[in-house]
Design a protein around this motif. Structure first.
Motif, PDB file in Angstrom:
ATOM      1  N   ASP A 128       0.847  -1.193   0.000  1.00 14.78           N
ATOM      2  CA  ASP A 128       0.000   0.000   0.000  1.00 14.78           C
ATOM      3  C   ASP A 128       0.884   1.244   0.000  1.00 14.78           C
ATOM      4  OD1 ASP A 128      -2.307  -1.534   0.120  1.00 14.78           O
ATOM      5  OD2 ASP A 128      -2.388  -1.490   2.308  1.00 14.78           O
ATOM      6  N   TRP A 129       0.647   2.121  -0.987  1.00 18.57           N
ATOM      7  CA  TRP A 129       1.480   3.314  -1.111  1.00 18.57           C
ATOM      8  C   TRP A 129       0.847   4.463  -0.330  1.00 18.57           C
ATOM      9  CZ3 TRP A 129       6.287   3.111  -1.966  1.00 18.57           C
ATOM     10  CH2 TRP A 129       7.024   4.263  -2.284  1.00 18.57           C
ATOM     11  N   ARG A 130       1.032   4.420   0.990  1.00 21.84           N
ATOM     12  CA  ARG A 130       0.517   5.438   1.898  1.00 21.84           C
ATOM     13  C   ARG A 130       1.294   5.334   3.204  1.00 21.84           C
ATOM     14  NH1 ARG A 130      -5.277   2.982   4.107  1.00 21.84           N
ATOM     15  NH2 ARG A 130      -4.492   0.960   4.777  1.00 21.84           N
ATOM     16  N   ASP A 131       1.291   6.403   3.980  1.00 25.34           N
ATOM     17  CA  ASP A 131       1.768   6.312   5.355  1.00 25.34           C
ATOM     18  C   ASP A 131       0.632   6.740   6.269  1.00 25.34           C
ATOM     19  OD1 ASP A 131       2.006   9.029   4.644  1.00 25.34           O
ATOM     20  OD2 ASP A 131       3.815   9.346   5.814  1.00 25.34           O
ATOM     21  N   ARG A 216      -2.139   9.439   4.833  1.00 32.41           N
ATOM     22  CA  ARG A 216      -1.685  10.285   3.731  1.00 32.41           C
ATOM     23  C   ARG A 216      -1.260   9.394   2.562  1.00 32.41           C
ATOM     24  NH1 ARG A 216       3.638  13.941   4.390  1.00 32.41           N
ATOM     25  NH2 ARG A 216       4.452  11.874   4.950  1.00 32.41           N
ATOM     26  N   TYR A 217      -1.815   9.708   1.394  1.00 29.00           N
ATOM     27  CA  TYR A 217      -1.367   9.086   0.152  1.00 29.00           C
ATOM     28  C   TYR A 217      -0.460  10.105  -0.542  1.00 29.00           C
ATOM     29  CZ  TYR A 217      -5.241   5.871   1.031  1.00 29.00           C
ATOM     30  OH  TYR A 217      -6.096   4.954   1.598  1.00 29.00           O
ATOM     31  N   PRO A 218       0.830   9.817  -0.683  1.00 30.01           N
ATOM     32  CA  PRO A 218       1.768  10.841  -1.138  1.00 30.01           C
ATOM     33  C   PRO A 218       1.851  11.024  -2.642  1.00 30.01           C
ATOM     34  CG  PRO A 218       2.945   8.837  -0.612  1.00 30.01           C
ATOM     35  CD  PRO A 218       1.507   8.579  -0.282  1.00 30.01           C
ATOM     36  N   GLY A 219       0.973  10.365  -3.400  1.00 27.35           N
ATOM     37  CA  GLY A 219       1.075  10.406  -4.853  1.00 27.35           C
ATOM     38  C   GLY A 219       1.504   9.051  -5.374  1.00 27.35           C
ATOM     39  N   ASP A 223       7.644   3.275  -8.781  1.00 23.18           N
ATOM     40  CA  ASP A 223       7.680   2.187  -9.752  1.00 23.18           C
ATOM     41  C   ASP A 223       6.417   2.128 -10.606  1.00 23.18           C
ATOM     42  OD1 ASP A 223       5.784   1.285  -7.977  1.00 23.18           O
ATOM     43  OD2 ASP A 223       6.884  -0.502  -7.349  1.00 23.18           O
ATOM     44  N   GLY A 224       5.536   3.127 -10.441  1.00 26.25           N
ATOM     45  CA  GLY A 224       4.322   3.188 -11.253  1.00 26.25           C
ATOM     46  C   GLY A 224       3.154   2.398 -10.712  1.00 26.25           C
ATOM     47  N   ALA A 225       3.333   1.681  -9.614  1.00 22.67           N
ATOM     48  CA  ALA A 225       2.219   0.931  -9.043  1.00 22.67           C
ATOM     49  C   ALA A 225       1.143   1.896  -8.562  1.00 22.67           C
ATOM     50  CB  ALA A 225       2.707   0.062  -7.885  1.00 22.67           C
ATOM     51  N   GLY A 226      -0.115   1.530  -8.797  1.00 24.21           N
ATOM     52  CA  GLY A 226      -1.204   2.450  -8.474  1.00 24.21           C
ATOM     53  C   GLY A 226      -1.969   2.108  -7.221  1.00 24.21           C
ATOM     54  N   GLN A 227      -1.511   1.135  -6.414  1.00 22.42           N
ATOM     55  CA  GLN A 227      -2.254   0.697  -5.245  1.00 22.42           C
ATOM     56  C   GLN A 227      -2.020   1.642  -4.085  1.00 22.42           C
ATOM     57  OE1 GLN A 227      -2.558  -3.512  -4.192  1.00 22.42           O
ATOM     58  NE2 GLN A 227      -1.892  -3.052  -2.105  1.00 22.42           N
ATOM     59  N   GLY A 228      -2.998   2.531  -3.859  1.00 22.19           N
ATOM     60  CA  GLY A 228      -2.966   3.300  -2.627  1.00 22.19           C
ATOM     61  C   GLY A 228      -3.251   2.375  -1.468  1.00 22.19           C
ATOM     62  N   VAL A 229      -4.354   1.659  -1.549  1.00 22.91           N
ATOM     63  CA  VAL A 229      -4.633   0.507  -0.685  1.00 22.91           C
ATOM     64  C   VAL A 229      -5.397  -0.491  -1.545  1.00 22.91           C
ATOM     65  CG1 VAL A 229      -6.759   1.541   0.229  1.00 22.91           C
ATOM     66  CG2 VAL A 229      -5.661  -0.293   1.489  1.00 22.91           C
ATOM     67  N   SER A 293      -3.904   5.415  -6.053  1.00 27.26           N
ATOM     68  CA  SER A 293      -3.000   6.513  -5.708  1.00 27.26           C
ATOM     69  C   SER A 293      -3.288   7.748  -6.553  1.00 27.26           C
ATOM     70  CB  SER A 293      -1.544   6.096  -5.931  1.00 27.26           C
ATOM     71  OG  SER A 293      -1.161   5.099  -5.022  1.00 27.26           O
ATOM     72  N   PRO A 294      -3.244   8.927  -5.944  1.00 30.83           N
ATOM     73  CA  PRO A 294      -3.411  10.143  -6.749  1.00 30.83           C
ATOM     74  C   PRO A 294      -2.248  10.299  -7.718  1.00 30.83           C
ATOM     75  CG  PRO A 294      -2.773  10.669  -4.487  1.00 30.83           C
ATOM     76  CD  PRO A 294      -3.048   9.205  -4.520  1.00 30.83           C
ATOM     77  N   ALA A 295      -2.512  11.010  -8.795  1.00 28.62           N
ATOM     78  CA  ALA A 295      -1.524  11.151  -9.858  1.00 28.62           C
ATOM     79  C   ALA A 295      -0.342  11.991  -9.405  1.00 28.62           C
ATOM     80  CB  ALA A 295      -2.169  11.778 -11.095  1.00 28.62           C
ATOM     81  N   GLY A 296       0.825  11.656  -9.951  1.00 30.94           N
ATOM     82  CA  GLY A 296       2.014  12.465  -9.718  1.00 30.94           C
ATOM     83  C   GLY A 296       2.347  12.597  -8.257  1.00 30.94           C
ATOM     84  N   ALA A 297       2.632  13.825  -7.845  1.00 31.31           N
ATOM     85  CA  ALA A 297       2.991  14.102  -6.458  1.00 31.31           C
ATOM     86  C   ALA A 297       1.829  14.676  -5.663  1.00 31.31           C
ATOM     87  CB  ALA A 297       4.173  15.064  -6.417  1.00 31.31           C
ATOM     88  N   THR A 298       0.596  14.552  -6.168  1.00 32.05           N
ATOM     89  CA  THR A 298      -0.585  15.050  -5.463  1.00 32.05           C
ATOM     90  C   THR A 298      -0.809  14.247  -4.190  1.00 32.05           C
ATOM     91  OG1 THR A 298      -1.625  15.700  -7.542  1.00 32.05           O
ATOM     92  CG2 THR A 298      -3.065  15.460  -5.628  1.00 32.05           C
ATOM     93  N   GLU A 299      -0.977  14.911  -3.076  1.00 35.27           N
ATOM     94  CA  GLU A 299      -1.251  14.235  -1.818  1.00 35.27           C
ATOM     95  C   GLU A 299      -2.756  14.096  -1.612  1.00 35.27           C
ATOM     96  OE1 GLU A 299       0.766  16.647   1.118  1.00 35.27           O
ATOM     97  OE2 GLU A 299       2.358  15.159   1.271  1.00 35.27           O
TER      98      GLU A 299
END
Length: 368
Positions: A128-131, A216-219, A223-229, A293-299
């Protein structure tokens, strides 16, 4: 909330909320998304506006919980000032130096409390790409004695940043406030399907086991993976989610596709957990959902609150007149459900936090 300078404000009129698919727009594989532009919107305050309004509320709740398992809740009584107090503290937490946040690393907590670094949590086996900061009821640690269920490890103290004392007050106040909203909502929902409103009151009370995440989802991941959760169902009774205007939450609908949930200012996104599906033999549904995950560096920031019973609660079948129409509980061999709630939450924590699990609970992990 309508202050357009706030990340929790509404998009401009006639402008699609970020991340919302246009009806009929093509998706990968050449398919088109149906026009699911919004979940059912339920006004809880209708319960106080007389018999006709309450009857309509119950009809709407019944349909949403039986057919979708998700809805937007308004009229809940939580004020903008209460919400802003939590959001200010949350944003200050994520603005702290990394060293301050890592001082609360949940790998150091046998109770799975504290800060999880981006990429350290797992859902469905994926990263999951979030903290986030995980917070529960503030209670002394309970180390299980010989013969006691291991889920008592889940009871224990939270970890708080010394540099931000107001976070503790804001978070615990929010948990208390949303526990009251969820309690009322559950009683109205049970009434809506013809069940005794207070049937599950005994499994909550002072020893309930609520859970709050500040996320927080940091963008997008590097590696391009789109899994926020990843796609999952919640394992408690009810989840009340405060999401910002960035979007990214998706719910799986009848067509098998995942559809965006447009942010609705001032609303909580509510979903039913697996315990309600089990309690009603599938008449009420727990629905798969995920975050892209939000696009780019959008939080993106979100605050999910999980309304859970006591760890030692045994969830009895719910007596209600529609039981004969229940289709049965979704069968998932990879996700067994247990009669005592604590075992279900422990199972989830061991999977989601492998580093903390390996450090503190290696004896509970299944052999590789």
């Amino acid at each position: 909330m309508t202050n357009t300078s706030s990340p929790y404000s509404t998009p401009a009129p006639n402008t699609p909320a970020p991340g919302v698919s246009t009806p009929g727009a093509p998706v990968p594989g050449g398919r088109s998304l149906p026009s699911y532009q919004q979940l059912p919107v339920i006004d809880l305050s209708a319960a106080d506006r007389g018999p006709r309004a309450r009857a309509l509320l119950h009809a709407q709740l019944h349909g949403a919980a039986h057919d979708v398992g998700f809805f937007q809740l308004v009229g809940h009584g939580v004020t903008e000032a209460e919400t802003d107090a939590l959001l200010r503290a949350m944003h200050r937490f994520f603005a702290l130096p990394e060293a301050d946040r890592l001082a609360l690393d949940n790998v150091g907590s046998p109770h799975f409390r504290g800060y999880t670094r981006t990429g350290d949590e797992r859902t469905g086996g994926g990263r999951d790409w979030r903290d986030q900061l995980d917070i529960g009821a503030e209670r002394p640690a309970r180390v299980p004695r010989p013969g006691e269920p291991p889920y008592w490890w889940l009871q224990g103290p939270n970890q708080w940043p010394a540099a931000l004392p107001e976070l503790r007050t804001a978070a615990l106040t929010w948990m208390e406030r949303l526990s009251a909203v969820a309690e009322r909502l559950l009683r109205e929902l049970l009434t809506a399907i013809g069940a005794p409103a207070g049937f599950y009151d005994p499994v909550f009370g002072e020893r309930a086991h609520p859970h709050l995440k500040l996320v927080r989802y940091p963008g997008s991941a590097g590696d391009g993976a789109g899994q926020g959760v990843g796609a999952h169902k919640d394992y408690g009774f009810l989840t009340l989610l405060l999401q910002d205007r960035v979007g990214g939450l998706q719910v799986q609908r009848e067509d098998g596709l995942f559809h965006d949930v447009p942010p609705l200012p001032g609303a909580f996104v509510v979903n039913l957990g697996e315990l309600l599906e089990v309690a009603t033999n599938g008449y009420l549904v727990a629905t798969n959902h995920r975050v892209v995950s939000p696009a780019g560096a959008t939080e993106r920031f979100s605050v999910p609150f999980f309304y859970n019973p006591r760890l030692d609660a045994r969830i009895e079948p719910l007596p209600f007149p529609h039981a004969s129409a229940a289709p049965g509980v979704t069968d998932d061999p990879s996700n067994p459900l247990f009669a005592e709630y604590g075992y279900n939450e422990l199972k989830g924590k061991l999977r989601a936090h492998p580093l903390a699990a390996a450090r503190h609970h290696a004896e509970l992990l299944a052999p590789a």
